[in-house]
Design an enzyme around this catalytic site. Structure first.
Site, mmCIF file in Angstrom:
data_model
loop_
_atom_site.group_PDB
_atom_site.id
_atom_site.type_symbol
_atom_site.label_atom_id
_atom_site.label_comp_id
_atom_site.label_asym_id
_atom_site.label_seq_id
_atom_site.Cartn_x
_atom_site.Cartn_y
_atom_site.Cartn_z
ATOM 1 N N CYS A 31 90.700 65.798 35.547
ATOM 2 C CA CYS A 31 90.220 67.416 35.707
ATOM 3 C C CYS A 31 91.375 68.423 36.221
ATOM 4 O O CYS A 31 91.258 69.429 36.036
ATOM 5 C CB CYS A 31 88.947 67.733 36.302
ATOM 6 S SG CYS A 31 87.609 66.569 35.678
ATOM 7 N N HIS B 2 84.493 73.051 29.664
ATOM 8 C CA HIS B 2 85.641 72.266 30.576
ATOM 9 C C HIS B 2 86.503 71.236 29.667
ATOM 10 O O HIS B 2 86.267 70.004 29.852
ATOM 11 C CB HIS B 2 84.797 71.519 31.629
ATOM 12 C CG HIS B 2 85.576 70.857 32.515
ATOM 13 N ND1 HIS B 2 86.845 71.056 32.812
ATOM 14 C CD2 HIS B 2 85.109 69.769 33.402
ATOM 15 C CE1 HIS B 2 87.399 70.248 33.609
ATOM 16 N NE2 HIS B 2 86.498 69.349 33.898
ATOM 17 N N CYS C 236 86.968 69.289 41.316
ATOM 18 C CA CYS C 236 86.948 67.805 41.686
ATOM 19 C C CYS C 236 87.426 67.079 40.450
ATOM 20 O O CYS C 236 87.822 67.747 39.441
ATOM 21 C CB CYS C 236 85.264 67.464 41.669
ATOM 22 S SG CYS C 236 84.416 67.971 40.475
ATOM 23 N N GLY D 211 87.648 63.298 38.423
ATOM 24 C CA GLY D 211 87.133 61.980 38.261
ATOM 25 C C GLY D 211 87.779 60.883 39.154
ATOM 26 O O GLY D 211 88.972 60.938 39.127
#
Length: 412
Positions: A119, A365, A395, A397
């Site tokens: 991300c 996203h 955050c 993954g």
């Protein structure tokens, strides 16, 4: 020894206070070797599997973005020293990125790389180019974030039994929805609270979209004879009642509180920044939009990966002598309302400063795109507010987090 132990924290506190007093002022100073952003745009975004970009692979999306960027910015493609593309799941990402650049008219003398930190991949692309410029290895570069979650959904990670025997390793490869439920369960984040924050995102994004706010940050691109220039991801008319009526997306995990309405959308899109030194920008007459300050990355327990901004943001503040009240706009990724709720309330940042035009719950996203999209969106909002500092965070993954700091240079 007791007196010494008492004095050490006192001295540290005095040093910290002194650093905080000077941190913001130092960041606002202008130096020839500053890394600056001279162009920052994104494509319109599309809903995965259903939206306007569902049939468009990453190479075609990049090709269109590169072409539109060169036309809009009037940048000489031969002047580019390096390109870094943040992306997560397309096969052979370097090959398709390089091919797209060449087809767009960027000469073969311009190298390219790709980076995947899930991300945060887009932010890591910015970091890569900025660090290259700061070190003197390059002078002008392009950072891109791109993802087609329609064409390339998240593959299921597979590890051998010896690796999977580790509890944390097993947690690390679990679906992101499972981590959302683990955060909600461990930190007692209720479904009602999640829906409340989700409604803020939907309401803000709907208002911004209807008011044409996103038009300033979107670069229209031509795809297959049609111009794509408006997001098709924003859902007008979302209500508290509508959110409350939604069924759980993950009924077998945790408290089953994550839904399609309080989790980030799955989508497609791309975003791009051009970076160089202040000295070169001024010499060549480029408009300076922002100054790159820095980034930071952290690791957290994989099971609770969503809480990582709680650690990433204070870390970057400590590195640069800032407090949360020094920041004018925050773009904190809304992977899930569970983790976003926890982060906002733990960081104690006023919601009016966070995602003023909605976040990923409403906007979507696209994994590789988001890190650059947040910068593009945040800088435009800073310009509207005549603010100074932007902090982005997300955050990541597998149990990580990242944050970035930028200074608005388009102030009155």
């Amino acid at each position: 020894m007791l007196k010494l132990r008492q004095l050490v924290p006192l001295r540290a506190a005095r040093r910290t206070a002194s650093t905080l007093a000077s941190g913001r002022a130092q960041l606002l100073q202008k130096n020839d070797d500053d890394v600056v952003i001279t162009f920052a745009k994104r494509t319109a975004m599309g809903r995965a599997k259903k939206g306007q970009l569902k049939d468009v692979p990453v190479d075609e999306l990049l090709h269109a973005l590169f072409k539109a960027t060169l036309e809009k910015s009037r940048l000489n493609p031969a002047a580019i020293d390096d390109i870094c593309v943040g992306t997560c799941h397309p096969p052979s990402p370097l090959y398709v990125s390089r091919a797209a650049a060449l087809a767009a008219g960027i000469p073969d003398s311009v190298p390219i790389s790709t980076v995947n930190r899930l991300c945060s991949s887009g932010l890591m692309a910015i970091r890569s180019i900025a660090h290259g410029i700061k070190s003197g290895e390059t002078s002008l570069g392009v950072a891109v974030g791109v993802e087609s979650m329609s064409q390339n959904p998240r593959p299921t990670p597979v590890v051998v039994d010896a690796v999977n025997a580790s509890a944390q390793a097993n947690d690390c490869i679990q679906p992101m929805g499972w981590t959302s439920e683990m955060v909600a369960q461990a930190y007692d984040v209720s479904r009602q609270k999640q829906d409340e924050y989700a409604l803020i995102s939907h309401t803000r994004a709907s208002k911004a979209s209807a008011g044409g706010i996103f038009a300033k940050e979107i670069l229209p691109i031509e795809l297959r004879g049609a111009v794509v220039s408006v997001d098709d991801t924003v859902r007008p008319g979302v209500s508290a009642g509508g959110l409350a009526a939604l069924k759980s997306s993950f009924p077998d995990w945790g408290h089953a509180s994550t839904t399609a309405g309080n989790a980030s959308g799955i989508g497609d899109g791309a975003a791009l920044c051009v970076l160089t030194t202040r000295a070169r920008a001024e010499k060549e007459g480029f408009e300076i939009l922002a100054k790159f300050v820095g980034t930071t990355v952290v690791g957290v327990e994989p099971r609770y990966m969503g809480i990582a901004p709680v650690f990433a943001i204070p870390k970057i503040f400590q590195q640069h002598g800032l407090r949360h009240e020094d920041i004018d706009v925050y773009e904190i990724n809304e992977a899930f309302a569970s983790q976003f709720t926890y982060c906002v309330e733990q960081l104690k940042i006023p919601m009016e400063k966070i995602n003023p035009n909605g976040g990923s719950i409403a906007l979507t996203h696209p994994l590789g795109m988001t890190g650059v999209r947040q910068v593009v969106t945040g800088l435009e909002e800073l310009r509207r507010r005549n603010g100074e500092l932007l902090c982005t965070s997300m955050c990541i993954g597998s149990g990580m987090g990242a944050a970035g700091l930028f200074v608005n240079e388009r102030r009155n």
